[in-house]
Structures are given as C-alpha cells and as structure tokens.
Design a protein around this motif. Sequence first.
Motif, PDB file in Angstrom:
ATOM      1  N   ASP A 188      61.785 -26.661  27.756  1.00 40.61           N
ATOM      2  CA  ASP A 188      60.773 -27.559  27.195  1.00 40.61           C
ATOM      3  C   ASP A 188      60.866 -28.976  27.739  1.00 40.61           C
ATOM      4  OD1 ASP A 188      59.410 -25.746  25.694  1.00 40.61           O
ATOM      5  OD2 ASP A 188      60.400 -26.206  23.802  1.00 40.61           O
ATOM      6  N   ALA A 189      62.057 -29.395  28.127  1.00 44.42           N
ATOM      7  CA  ALA A 189      62.208 -30.770  28.614  1.00 44.42           C
ATOM      8  C   ALA A 189      63.508 -30.907  29.390  1.00 44.42           C
ATOM      9  CB  ALA A 189      62.194 -31.752  27.447  1.00 44.42           C
ATOM     10  N   TYR A 207      59.144 -33.748  40.662  1.00 42.09           N
ATOM     11  CA  TYR A 207      59.544 -32.372  40.988  1.00 42.09           C
ATOM     12  C   TYR A 207      59.248 -31.454  39.806  1.00 42.09           C
ATOM     13  CZ  TYR A 207      62.463 -28.338  42.107  1.00 42.09           C
ATOM     14  OH  TYR A 207      62.905 -27.067  42.341  1.00 42.09           O
ATOM     15  N   PHE A 208      59.650 -31.846  38.627  1.00 40.63           N
ATOM     16  CA  PHE A 208      59.440 -30.991  37.449  1.00 40.63           C
ATOM     17  C   PHE A 208      58.010 -31.076  36.931  1.00 40.63           C
ATOM     18  CE2 PHE A 208      64.134 -31.012  37.189  1.00 40.63           C
ATOM     19  CZ  PHE A 208      64.344 -29.652  37.032  1.00 40.63           C
ATOM     20  N   GLY A 212      55.227 -28.210  35.396  1.00 36.50           N
ATOM     21  CA  GLY A 212      54.776 -28.343  34.016  1.00 36.50           C
ATOM     22  C   GLY A 212      55.854 -28.735  33.034  1.00 36.50           C
ATOM     23  N   ILE A 213      56.913 -29.368  33.506  1.00 38.26           N
ATOM     24  CA  ILE A 213      58.036 -29.723  32.642  1.00 38.26           C
ATOM     25  C   ILE A 213      58.200 -31.238  32.640  1.00 38.26           C
ATOM     26  CG2 ILE A 213      60.526 -29.494  32.265  1.00 38.26           C
ATOM     27  CD1 ILE A 213      60.323 -26.768  33.646  1.00 38.26           C
ATOM     28  N   GLY A 261      55.378 -29.057  21.470  1.00 34.95           N
ATOM     29  CA  GLY A 261      55.637 -27.775  22.120  1.00 34.95           C
ATOM     30  C   GLY A 261      55.871 -26.668  21.110  1.00 34.95           C
ATOM     31  N   HIS A 262      56.596 -26.970  20.043  1.00 35.32           N
ATOM     32  CA  HIS A 262      56.845 -25.998  18.979  1.00 35.32           C
ATOM     33  C   HIS A 262      55.530 -25.575  18.318  1.00 35.32           C
ATOM     34  CE1 HIS A 262      58.992 -24.052  15.687  1.00 35.32           C
ATOM     35  NE2 HIS A 262      58.219 -24.705  14.836  1.00 35.32           N
ATOM     36  N   ALA A 263      54.680 -26.549  18.001  1.00 36.74           N
ATOM     37  CA  ALA A 263      53.395 -26.247  17.370  1.00 36.74           C
ATOM     38  C   ALA A 263      52.500 -25.433  18.299  1.00 36.74           C
ATOM     39  CB  ALA A 263      52.703 -27.549  16.967  1.00 36.74           C
TER      40      ALA A 263
END
Length: 816
Positions: A188-189, A207-208, A212-213, A261-263
């Motif tokens: 997630d991060a 790079y990340f 998508g990070i 992200g959790h939601a």
Amino acid sequence: MSSLFRNLRLHQIFGANTDVGKTILTTALVRASAARGHDVFYLKPVSTGSMSEADDGHIQRYTASVKSAVHTDCLYRFTEPVSPHLAVKLDQKNASHVSTAPADGTVVNAIAEHIRTCASRSISPAMAHMYVETAGGVHSPSLSGTTQLDLYRPLFLPTILVGDSKLGGISSTISSYESLHMRGFIVDAVLLFREDYYRNWEYLKPYFAERGISVFAVDKPPDVHADPAENFALTNKYYESVTSVEGADSISSVLDHLDAGHATRLTELKSMPRRALDSIWWPFVQHDLIAGEKDVNVIDSAHGDFFSIHKPASTPQASTLQPQFDGSASWWTQALGHAHPALALAAAHAAGRYGHVMFPQAVHAPALDLAERLVRGPGAGWAQYAFFSDNGSTGMEVALKMALRAYAARHGLRGDREARRLGVLGLKGSYHGDTLGAMDACEDGGVYSCEWHDARGVWLAPPTIGVRDGAVCITVPKPILGAEADEVVRADSLARVYDVDARLETPLAQAYAAHITRVLRDVERQGTRLGALVLEPLVMGAGGMIFVDPLFQRVLIDVVRAVDSSSSTPGSWYGMPVIFDEVFAGLYRLGVQSAAPLLGASPDIAVYAKILTGGLLPLSATLASRPIYEVFLSDSKADALLHGHSYSAHAVGCAVANEALDQIERLAKDGKWGAAKARWAPPAGNEATGAAATVEDARVWSLWDPAFVKALSKDSAIAEVMTLGTVLAVKVKAAEGGYVSHSAQNLMKGLADVGGGAYENGDRSGLSTAPGGAPFSVHFRTLGDVVYFMLSLNTEESVIRDVEDRIWQTVQNSSR
C-alpha cells in the motif's frame, strides 16, 4: 488466512533491510493513529535482544502520553540480539530444558488469533488501527529458518514497506518490493527517511508512482544522545513533530492514504459480484439458475489449499474474508497448492529471460529439459518425442492427428475419402476437451456437445469400480455378460482389483475379451473403420469420475493390438494406435506417475496437462513413440505435422513445469506419502489379495483415509464411493442420475457454510480450521449425482482429516 475487518485497518510492516527505521516509522504511525482517537494495536510477532531495546518496549515508552489506548504485544521473545533462527537455537543451548522452534503453522496461527482478538476488542466508534512489525529485511529468517515472506504469506496482510535511505538503499528497496510483489503481497505504501545526502526518495517516488504505489519521505530522527534522559526528550520531540505536521510527506498524509486504501478495498470486494454478473459469461454455469450476488464466489487471494473469499460480515468485529478449501483443486490443476513460491519464481525467471519466443525449428533450455524428462518419466520405455501445445484439449487434438495419420498411412488411405471417415474406439462417459476435434472423439448426445459436434466412433460401456456399503465392487454392464441387468462382483480389496496381471486369466477377463471381440466384429461388418483407441486410463473425469475396471482397459488394449500383430513391424503399433488421455489422471493425481505400469500396457501416444505446471499456467505435452513420429517424415512439407499454436512450448510454462515436476518428484521420493500408503497397504504376506507386502510396493493408495471411505459408503444417502491418490468421488442415491441431476449439489450444500464435525465414533470432534486457525467452508464441484473432492499432492494430513470431518458432518446433517 487473510483477514479484513470493517472496524480494524490492519497493516504489516516489512523492511528493505535491518536498521532502516521500521520501528521509528511504526511508532510514528501508532502515535498519529492514537492522536486521531483510534484504538491502536501493535504486534511484534518475534523479538530478539534485551527487553530494554525491544521494539514493543519502544512503542510503549513513546506512546504513553497519547490520548487513545495503545496496546502492544510480542508473541515470541528471545534474549540474544541475533536473527530469529539463530536466537531460538542459542536459547535452546542456554536453557536448562530442551525446546524446539515453533513450527511455521504455529506462529501463523498465533498471529491470526491475536489479530482476531484485537478486532473483537475494537468497540470504539472510530476505526481501530493495527500494525504488525516484522524483523530485519523481507527475507530475514523466521524462527524455523523459513524466510519471513514465505512465513507470513498465508496471512496476506496489506503491507507497508520501509525503504532504505542509505547508500545502496535504492537497490535494496526495489529488490524488497519485487520479492513482495512476486509473492502477491499488496504493497500500500513505501516509507523512508528524507536523507539529504543520498536523496533516495527522489529516485524512488517516480519509480513507484509508475507502479501505482505512493512513497512518503519522512524527516529523519535525531542521532542517539549519550544521556538516556536527553535522548528520550529529543526522540519524543521528534515524534511530536512528525505526527503533528501536515503535508504531502507527513505521517498524517500516510494515515489518510492507508485509510483510503482500506475503504477502497472493502468497496471493491463488495461491488465485485454485481459487476461480475453484469459482464462475465462463466464456463459450465447455467446463469439462469444463479439466484443473485450471493451465488458469486469472490476470491480475494489463494494460498496452499485455500481460497480467501469475501463474505459480508455479520458484525464489524468479524472478518469479511474467510478461508475456503479448494475442493476441486481448481478444476484438477493444483498439485502443490496455490501461490507456491518456487513456481512463481520459476515463472518470473523465465519471463525475464525469454518472455515468449516462437518455437518451430528452435529450442530453448526449458522446453528441451521438459521434453527429455517427460520422455524419461511417464514416457519411459515407449515414448521418444514430445509435442507441446496450449492445454489438454488441444493436446488431444494433436494426439488424434498423430494416430489417425499413422493408421491412414499404414492402410494406404492418405487422401482417400475413407480416411476422413475414420472413427475412434473409446468408452461411454469419456471426455477429452471442449475443442471441436476433441469433442468428436466422444460419444454423441453428451452434455458437452454442440451443433457442430459429429461423433465419430464406437463407445463401449465399461465395468466400473466403487466402494458400496464398505465393500469394493466391480459393476459389470449387462451387455458384457449377456445378462438382463448389470452384475455386481465383490472384490477382496482395491489392491486385488488393480493387480491386473494376476487377473488376466480369470473368467471375467475372458468375458471382457469375448465381448470386445464381438463388438469389433460387428463394427467391421457394419463397414465402420476405426483408426485409434482413445482411453482415459483408470478414471474418466468429466464423465462423472467413473473409475473403470483396469482389467477391462488392459484387455481392450490387448484385443485391439492382436488384430494385426503378425503383419506389423517389430516395435511398431498394432491394430490401431493407442492414445492415453492422462490430462486429468497423470503425473501422480491418482498416486502413480502414469497408468501404463499399473495396466501393464504402454500407449503409442499420451497427453499430459493440468498438473504438468502445478496448476500455475496452461501447457500440454503430447508424447509419441518413434513409429508414430516417423509417419510424418518425407521430402514434402505437406506430410509434416502441420499443427501448432502461437504459444507452443512457451518458455514460462516449460520452466514452471520443470520446477513443478522437481517438487513432485521430491514428494514421491521423500516419504511424504508414506503414512497414506501404510493405511492402504494390505497386511504383509496376505497372498489372497495378490497385493504387495510392503508400503513401498503398494500398487494403489489414497491420501483419503480408508476408514472414512468405508464409513461414508455405508451412509443411506450414498450409492458409492471411490478413491485413488488425491481423488475422492461420491455418488449420491438419486431418482434422477447423470450430469443434469442436482442431487449431489443438494446433499452437499452445507459444505459452503463454515462448520465442523466428526465421523465414525466421534473421535474427531470440534471445529475444523484452516491455516491461521479460522473455521473454513469447502468449495466443491458436482457432476450431476456425483460430487468429487481433490487434494494437492502436498496437502497437510491435518487439513485432509478436517475436510473429511466436514464432508461426513454435512452428509449426516443432510440425511436427517
């Protein structure tokens, strides 16, 4: 297995290396969560070193002043400040008592149970936060020596990666991410310190971002002060600063990102059933019978023998993800369980080395290695060549082309109209795939046929094997014995049934031979010409898990080959080429590498798929003898085997197949199946059974318990039970039989619910649980009045016994 709660946002924290600031950044996250009014749970599964330097102690010291409750725990603590695998050994050496490292499953279960306990304690209106901090780098050893990535993979927790801000940290951070990514973790991060000399974050952010990070660069903590009191004050001031500041790289923005992200994950999973119904056309599903979203099985991840499925939770404290046993081995493909790390790494390596390269008149190491080992393995003694294609159905079409060309060439039918009318000889209930050519090699009128289906051949009703009311029985169709009804013959044991050579001189073998000879003569008189014998050895899968009497298949091969054995070239095929469709049953699915040694007869052509790649990728291999191969040789390209697929012998599939076969061969040699074989082995010296006297020599065996099979066969709702290797087939008593019956589905529907039980004398009671300790449901497939279950070749014995309990309890509840 995986956990996902509405009231608990949960993350596991990995580090790109040791000493990258995992505990510092985790403490900042804990403080910031608590400052927002969340209950916060912190878990350090394994801690090494003195308590004064323990990470959970650090969390306690620097969160004592925050307004919300912070709960810290450690499950396994060792005093030596070394890697966990070494710390436990030193602890054993220094202890007055002898102890051993807890098994991986024990550690995983303890963590999962702790997480569930924390979720049940989360009663505050605000969502609770939980952080599980690992030790060292992603591949640092666990207590048992398993690397952390593989130890924690069954839990499949959303992940935060703490990157390395020092020299060399770009490489170690990316390498750590790729290791997580190849094992399926959701990252997630990425968090790391803002180090102004190396400025690693400047490289890592874009790079990340392409992946998508989000990367967050957080201010560094102050250097450690020599005075403990001053050090505490400086560190505490640092935490106050980084948790109160706002901005793109602040701890506050990290929390917002993790919460969002959790939601999003909860919303995504909840929306998937409706979206699937609106856009997907499933195979082998009557969509008109789907009641609605509740009938859609949402699989969030899979590991080992279990899916992790999404189910709406009854309370916020309950996980919306539940373990579900993959009872069909994902359509018979799984051999080593889902997400096997060795297979994933093999796939990644081949993808990185080759991608896909075209194959005609070319070779690469994975394909060559696979061809050679298949010829030496299941093809030992008869096969010389391997032809690669995409899947079992296309592999069978290749086999049919080979066989029918060989027959046509020998009989001078090349280019003749009669060659196009050649049929095959097979068994009623056989199935060889869904492509049109494979369907044409099956009996007409089957449920798998279509408008273009044109059955070409003759199909015999085979005698079948099953356990009825505790006894092994052979059901002989009435045409074979010229009787008015099918005859049931009791056998001494399964070992006796599969001792084919010992049965060849029996009256039953003679009756089989006479019947087959009569049929072939009738076919000849009718002017039908057959060019190949096509068999699913031992068991016909899709036709209803029909276990065929092996003696009948052996006699059938012998009769076919006796037709023109005097006129054939020595070493060549006789009568007509024999094809073994071992797509389903081969490569130890039934406990043997190939059916050929068990039948005492080798094919001329054989097809392998499914288990071939451990269930990870589609790939098929058609093996052929030299005489079959030589039919296609000439100076004209038109005589070649003009058949192929764009992805023939794709390097990734071949590499995975080689690794899968390595793993399977290791299981076959290391005694993993010894206990199962011992349960099925007849008593030593029992000459009446004609069976082996030792476990090593046992001809047939199953991972399913014989006591369970016998007990199940005696239930009033069950007509018959049969098992070999990993397969268990249960035929239900029903007024309406066949593929369209709903009887098996109705009897077993309780398996979809979480529960447990025991069978026989009640010696195994309680709730059955998956790895991680959560009760599980069972995903299963039916073939009309037959429900079947399939294990991996490495399914743990405790899991098998639990699944047996679930099946037994479900049948008992349904029969009441």
